[in-house]
Scaffold this active site. Structure first.
Site, short mmCIF file in Angstrom:
data_model
loop_
_atom_site.label_atom_id
_atom_site.label_comp_id
_atom_site.label_asym_id
_atom_site.label_seq_id
_atom_site.Cartn_x
_atom_site.Cartn_y
_atom_site.Cartn_z
CG HIS A 77 -1.79 1.13 1.54
ND1 HIS A 77 -1.43 2.38 1.82
CD2 HIS A 77 -3.21 0.97 1.22
CE1 HIS A 77 -2.44 2.76 1.69
NE2 HIS A 77 -3.71 2.14 1.58
CG ASP A 93 0.56 -1.76 6.38
OD1 ASP A 93 -0.29 -2.03 7.22
OD2 ASP A 93 0.74 -1.43 5.29
CE LYS A 104 -7.49 0.21 6.58
NZ LYS A 104 -8.09 0.11 5.25
N1 PMP Z 1 -1.68 -0.35 4.77
C1 PMP Z 1 -2.65 -1.11 4.21
C2 PMP Z 1 -2.31 -2.53 3.66
C3 PMP Z 1 -4.00 -0.89 4.03
O1 PMP Z 1 -4.93 -1.48 3.67
C4 PMP Z 1 -4.16 0.75 4.54
C5 PMP Z 1 -5.55 1.24 4.47
N2 PMP Z 1 -6.09 1.05 3.19
C6 PMP Z 1 -3.35 1.63 5.15
C7 PMP Z 1 -1.85 0.99 5.19
C8 PMP Z 1 -3.31 2.85 5.70
O2 PMP Z 1 -4.34 2.82 6.79
P1 PMP Z 1 -4.76 4.01 7.27
O3 PMP Z 1 -5.28 4.92 5.92
O4 PMP Z 1 -5.97 3.58 8.38
O5 PMP Z 1 -3.72 4.99 7.77
#
Ligand code: PMP
Length: 405
Positions: A122, A199, A225
């Protein structure tokens, strides 16, 4: 015992929503999960009965807010099996947690050092390390994945060496659903003397995260989440590592003694938490964890597997559907493409039928480029989804396929 999904759904007011007269089918859980009444009540109760700032008042409300806020930290610490509460740093979410680690790392790196990530990141677990490398002159090494979306462990092992300062990887890929063998990867990285940052944005919702058993140095995750509020999350770090980690933001709360020309910073966890924190968020996140842990964990996992299995059966029967991410070990995330159809059009047509999915690059542009695709449509399942919803989703998908042919 099997999960009583009907009763579980009753606890989520939003699931009663109708979209254009059609019942909402919410399949965008990897983006954010819905909130049970217990979490909504905890937020309302905090603001109704004990809103005050923490750690600074000499009055009843402030003491009560502080007690609940620190109790929430204990709840998180127990949930992930942290050694001590001080290892749990409140953040605004995974992104901020990763930024705290990357910001500190940039100050420790120098030219010739290496940071390892994977092809399935991500952006939050990519741009962070990329920028730390650019600032420090270190190199970013990217470990390839197979066509199925599994990490090449042999290449991962081969990339580790005495220049590797930190290894970062996702517990679970948000785009592919792949569950990575994080214990094995951590052991390999630690043997090479590197720090390990996981992560956990997608991993945390699937339960059973034990940071001590994983053996990593950092584990980052978000409350939203995990059925909790947005704007709150945690950085867990090993105490000895965090004690020495460069200061992130400066201001109130994180200090011990301040003079005009110098400051002595506070101890953990406060040295990495500047300013008034997200108090209600922390309390809401703890309420989400308490609620989640009150469910039969085995029944949840069985139900989640059943949803993915049914989705895989229906996908296998559907001509012109290509799954993106077919790792053996997966969570209920199904990314896919339909021949000749743009993911955005699929999303639009499903939305007209009350079905919420994600479309686009999944915040993983380099991964989409690596797979040579424009993006994906993505359905992600949670514990309150039903087999009937999965079936309705595929009926709607067939309709979309006909319309877009
Ligand atoms: N890493 C992964 C694998 C994610 O799915 C996400 C959220 N889509 C994030 C990092 C970032 O999380 P947040 O937007 O809650 O900070």
């Amino acid at each position: 015992m099997s999960l009583d999904v009907t009763a579980l759904r009753q606890q989520f007011p939003i699931l009663k929503t109708q979209i254009d007269g059609k019942p909402l089918i919410y399949l965008d859980n990897a983006a954010t999960t819905q909130k049970p009444q217990a979490v909504i009540d905890a937020l309302v109760e905090f603001y109704t009965t004990c809103n005050a700032n923490v750690h600074r008042g000499s009055h009843h409300l402030s003491d009560e807010a502080t007690r609940r806020y620190e109790k929430a930290r204990t709840t998180v610490a127990r949930f992930i099996n942290a050694n001590v509460n001080e290892e749990v740093i409140w953040t605004s979410g995974t992104t901020e947690s990763l930024n705290i680690v990357a910001h500190g790392l940039a100050q420790k790196l120098q030219s010739g050092d290496e940071v390892i990530i994977t092809e399935m990141e991500h952006h939050a677990n990519l741009v962070t390390w990329q920028q730390a490398c650019i600032k420090s002159g270190a190199s970013l090494v990217v470990i390839p994945i197979s066509e199925d979306g599994e990490l090449d462990l042999a290449k991962f092992k081969a990339a580790l060496n005495n220049r590797t300062k930190l290894v970062a990887f996702p517990h679970v890929s948000n785009a592919l659903g792949t569950i990575n063998p994080i214990k094995e990867m951590t052991a390999m990285a630690k043997a090479a003397g590197a720090l390990v940052s996981v992560d956990g944005a997608q991993g945390i919702a699937h339960g059973g995260v034990d940071v001590q058993a994983i053996g990593c140095d950092f584990y980052s995750f978000s409350g939203h989440k995990l059925f909790g509020p947005t704007g709150i999350g945690c950085l867990w770090g090993r105490k000895d590592v965090l004690e020495d980690w460069p200061i992130w933001q400066t201001g109130g709360e994180m200090i011990a003694d301040v003079e005009y020309q110098q400051t002595t910073f506070g101890t953990l966890p406060f040295r990495l938490e500047a300013g008034t924190p997200n108090i209600s968020g922390a309390i809401g996140m703890a309420a989400a964890i308490d609620w989640f842990m009150g469910l039969d964990q085995h029944a949840i996992q069985t139900h989640e597997k059943a949803l993915l299995t049914r989705a895989n059966e229906l996908a296998a029967d559907m001509q012109g559907l290509r799954l993106i991410g077919t790792a053996k070990n997966k969570v209920g995330i199904m990314s896919f493409l339909l021949d000749g159809a743009h993911p955005a059009d699929i999303g639009f047509i499903l939305d007209r039928q009350g079905i919420a999915i994600r479309t686009g690059d999944n915040c993983a542009q380099p991964l989409m480029k690596r797979l040579n695709i424009p993006g994906t449509a993505r359905a992600s399942f949670s514990i309150y989804n039903t087999i009937e919803e999965v079936e309705a989703f595929f009926r709607a998908l067939k309709k979309a396929q006909t319309m877009l042919a």
